[in-house]
Design an enzyme around this catalytic site. Structure first.
Site, PDB file in Angstrom:
ATOM      1  N   CYS A 286       0.803  -1.229   0.000  1.00 23.61           N
ATOM      2  CA  CYS A 286       0.000   0.000   0.000  1.00 23.61           C
ATOM      3  C   CYS A 286       0.835   1.277   0.000  1.00 23.61           C
ATOM      4  CB  CYS A 286      -0.925  -0.003   1.217  1.00 23.61           C
ATOM      5  SG  CYS A 286      -2.096  -1.355   1.180  1.00 23.61           S
TER       6      CYS A 286
HETATM    7  N1  LIG Z   1      -2.640  -6.412   1.790  1.00 24.48           N
HETATM    8  C1  LIG Z   1      -3.100  -5.362   2.427  1.00 24.48           C
HETATM    9  O1  LIG Z   1      -2.807  -5.171   3.587  1.00 24.48           O
HETATM   10  C2  LIG Z   1      -4.046  -4.376   1.746  1.00 24.48           C
HETATM   11  C3  LIG Z   1      -4.655  -3.388   2.559  1.00 24.48           C
HETATM   12  C4  LIG Z   1      -5.542  -2.495   1.961  1.00 24.48           C
HETATM   13  C5  LIG Z   1      -5.780  -2.570   0.586  1.00 24.48           C
HETATM   14  N2  LIG Z   1      -5.152  -3.517  -0.183  1.00 24.48           N
HETATM   15  C6  LIG Z   1      -5.474  -3.551  -1.605  1.00 24.48           C
HETATM   16  O2  LIG Z   1      -6.297  -4.694  -1.853  1.00 24.48           O
HETATM   17  C7  LIG Z   1      -6.001  -5.224  -3.162  1.00 24.48           C
HETATM   18  C8  LIG Z   1      -5.628  -6.686  -3.060  1.00 24.48           C
HETATM   19  O3  LIG Z   1      -4.430  -6.800  -2.313  1.00 24.48           O
HETATM   20  P1  LIG Z   1      -3.954  -8.148  -1.660  1.00 24.48           P
HETATM   21  O4  LIG Z   1      -2.919  -7.775  -0.672  1.00 24.48           O
HETATM   22  O5  LIG Z   1      -5.098  -8.974  -1.203  1.00 24.48           O
HETATM   23  O6  LIG Z   1      -3.285  -8.871  -2.949  1.00 24.48           O
HETATM   24  P2  LIG Z   1      -2.811 -10.389  -3.051  1.00 24.48           P
HETATM   25  O7  LIG Z   1      -1.771 -10.421  -4.103  1.00 24.48           O
HETATM   26  O8  LIG Z   1      -2.532 -10.948  -1.697  1.00 24.48           O
HETATM   27  O9  LIG Z   1      -4.107 -11.159  -3.575  1.00 24.48           O
HETATM   28  C9  LIG Z   1      -4.679 -10.943  -4.816  1.00 24.48           C
HETATM   29  C10 LIG Z   1      -5.248 -12.254  -5.343  1.00 24.48           C
HETATM   30  O10 LIG Z   1      -5.887 -11.991  -6.591  1.00 24.48           O
HETATM   31  C11 LIG Z   1      -5.654 -13.078  -7.447  1.00 24.48           C
HETATM   32  N3  LIG Z   1      -5.881 -12.651  -8.822  1.00 24.48           N
HETATM   33  C12 LIG Z   1      -5.097 -11.897  -9.630  1.00 24.48           C
HETATM   34  N4  LIG Z   1      -5.687 -11.710 -10.803  1.00 24.48           N
HETATM   35  C13 LIG Z   1      -6.880 -12.337 -10.755  1.00 24.48           C
HETATM   36  C14 LIG Z   1      -7.939 -12.503 -11.673  1.00 24.48           C
HETATM   37  N5  LIG Z   1      -7.904 -11.971 -12.897  1.00 24.48           N
HETATM   38  N6  LIG Z   1      -9.015 -13.226 -11.288  1.00 24.48           N
HETATM   39  C15 LIG Z   1      -9.057 -13.785 -10.050  1.00 24.48           C
HETATM   40  N7  LIG Z   1      -8.083 -13.667  -9.141  1.00 24.48           N
HETATM   41  C16 LIG Z   1      -7.009 -12.943  -9.490  1.00 24.48           C
HETATM   42  C17 LIG Z   1      -4.235 -13.484  -7.138  1.00 24.48           C
HETATM   43  O11 LIG Z   1      -3.968 -14.812  -7.556  1.00 24.48           O
HETATM   44  C18 LIG Z   1      -4.202 -13.322  -5.615  1.00 24.48           C
HETATM   45  O12 LIG Z   1      -4.559 -14.513  -4.947  1.00 24.48           O
HETATM   46  C19 LIG Z   1      -4.912  -4.331  -3.738  1.00 24.48           C
HETATM   47  O13 LIG Z   1      -5.507  -3.317  -4.509  1.00 24.48           O
HETATM   48  C20 LIG Z   1      -4.286  -3.724  -2.507  1.00 24.48           C
HETATM   49  O14 LIG Z   1      -3.683  -2.468  -2.785  1.00 24.48           O
HETATM   50  C21 LIG Z   1      -4.298  -4.422   0.381  1.00 24.48           C
END
Ligand SMILES: NC(=O)c1ccc[n+]([C@@H]2O[C@H](COP(=O)([O-])OP(=O)(O)OC[C@H]3O[C@@H](n4cnc5c(N)ncnc54)[C@H](O)[C@@H]3O)[C@@H](O)[C@H]2O)c1
Length: 448
Positions: A286
């Protein structure tokens, strides 16, 4: 008889209240999986979608791939009907679809929306009348209205259009940012208020009803763009304040003042001050990334986001600052970094988590290696570190018993299972970037 959209909003609200609404969550990562579990705890039947078949298989076998989520939680969700799939055709069975896929930066530090657009294009052919699609991925203001809605409208053969009011035909779209703070257990997830912005009042009401079933408070804003901007403001606020203390730390070091002592004193002020702490550089999905989503979008409006640029410069320079301090401390001991053995403690970007995305350790290791050091690492959360989008370490964690063999130990992540007194005792030289050795008096510690 066809069901009208008016009927569908009432119907979905009823289904939410009775826990019969079918909820699909796309992206079973750090955000999507805990969200799925939260809905499941509230007795919703959840379908998790992911393109990563290993994740899908692990979940369907009742396993977990995130350290802080035990397999038992997946098992109990499965008893409530939770399943995972890579089959987008099953989107058609859902009342609500929540998108939680990555939003990284590309090589030029510009938004990479390909995961979001890829996901939305996969959903569109299976879109149903009256379905609610919510984007949770962090992104620039305008993404939901300018990118998601057109792709959904273009990609469905039924000719479905966005419905802004409950009486219109079509589908609903909203944006709601994720506010999780990994590893922070001080606030229960359901006590974190959920901000929601809808493309029209019907979507806002429906999305708020969905989240009200798992969060104690929802906060409505007037548009998806306002909700998208809210998330960016929160993260930019952190990024800028961390840059401020990172800069002040460098000044304090020259002035022989302990910045941590100063922050601890300042935080006794009961109003108008929030403590941020300096460190070896930003990490995670983030704070190092999200501000650039806004600065990129701002250019479309001939606007320069100077605070973001400046904070980015200061924070990006921190790993270099750490390495300069390693070089200086070693030369004080009559040693050169070139050819020296250096142990980096902590690969995770912050304490007690198993996430190394954008971790400053990765940059610090690369910089040390470029300067001829033989670098190893230790991290209880990462027995091995292979290859990622921006690194190819292919290393295994070195046992702490070997600490005395290294010329220098660099504390980059202050995991709570580390015994820092013991580490200082055994190490020849300790570079502490986290104030982890606070209170320990020894000549071999350099705090930076
Ligand atoms: N991790 C955090 O602490 C956090 C906090 C707030 C916001 N976010 C936001 O949330 C969002 C997700 O982050 P995250 O940390 O969960 O990411 P992550 O990489 O842990 O998980 C994302 C998942 O999406 C899957 N994926 C990718 N493309 C796909 C598709 N076309 N169809 C289906 N699945 C697909 C991936 O395989 C993965 O399992 C991002 O925008 C991030 O900025 C994350």
């Amino acid at each position: 008889m066809t069901t009208t959209t008016l009927d569908r909003t009432v119907e979905i609200r009823n289904r939410i209240q009775t826990r019969n609404a079918r909820i699909g969550i796309v992206g079973m990562g750090y955000v999507g999986l805990p969200l799925a579990l939260l809905f499941s705890e509230e007795r919703f039947v959840i379908t998790g979608f992911d393109v990563d078949r290993r994740k899908v298989d692990t979940l369907n076998q009742g396993g977990s791939y995130i350290v802080r989520i035990p397999g038992e939680e997946i098992e109990s969700a499965r008893k409530n009907g939770f399943t995972a799939t890579a089959d987008y055709a099953r989107i058609a069975e859902m009342d609500v679809v929540i998108i939680c896929v990555p939003t990284p930066l590309n090589e030029n530090h510009e938004p990479d929306l390909s995961y979001v657009t890829g996901t939305v294009k996969s959903i569109a052919p299976h879109l149903q009348e009256g379905q609610l699609i919510i984007l949770e991925s962090t992104t620039y203001p305008g993404t939901t209205e300018e990118v998601v809605v057109p792709l959904l409208e273009e990609g469905n053969q039924a000719g479905l259009k966005l419905a802004r009011d409950a009486g219109s035909a079509g589908f609903y779209v909203a944006f709601s940012p994720e506010r999780e703070d990994p590893g922070n257990d001080t606030v229960a997830r359901r006590d974190i208020p959920k901000v929601v912005g809808g493309c029209g009042p019907a979507a806002l009401n429906l999305a708020s009803a969905v989240y009200a079933s798992i969060f104690n408070r929802t906060v409505s804003v007037s548009s998806p763009a306002a909700a998208e901007m809210t998330k960016l403001l929160e993260n930019i606020y952190r990024c800028v304040n961390i840059a401020l203390v990172n800069e002040l730390k460098q000044l304090c070091m020259r002035m022989d003042i302990d910045i941590f002592e100063v922050i601890d004193a300042a935080r006794t002020k009961p109003f108008g001050f929030q403590a941020f702490y300096p460190g070896p550089g930003l990490g995670g999905h983030c704070i190092p990334i999200d501000p650039f989503y806004l600065s990129w979008k701002a250019k479309e409006f001939d606007f320069n986001t100077r605070f973001i640029e400046l904070a980015g410069q200061v924070n990006l320079a921190m790993p270099y600052f750490v390495v300069e301090n390693v070089i200086e401390a070693m030369s004080q001991q009559g040693k050169a970094l070139h050819g020296a053995r250096v142990l980096v403690l902590g690969m995770a970007y912050k304490r007690d988590i198993d996430d190394l995305r954008e971790s400053p350790s990765l940059t610090i290791i690369e910089l040390l290696q470029k300067r001829g050091a033989h670098v190893e690492y230790n991290d209880p959360f990462f027995p091995t570190v292979g290859q990622g989008r921006k690194y190819a370490l292919n290393m295994a964690s070195t046992p702490l018993e070997k600490i005395a063999e290294f010329d220098c130990v660099v504390i980059v992540t202050d995991h709570s299972q580390y015994d820092f007194a013991e580490i200082v005792n055994k190490a020849k030289l300790v570079i502490d970037t986290r104030n982890a050795t606070k209170g320990i008096k020894a000549d071999n510690i350099v705090r930076c």
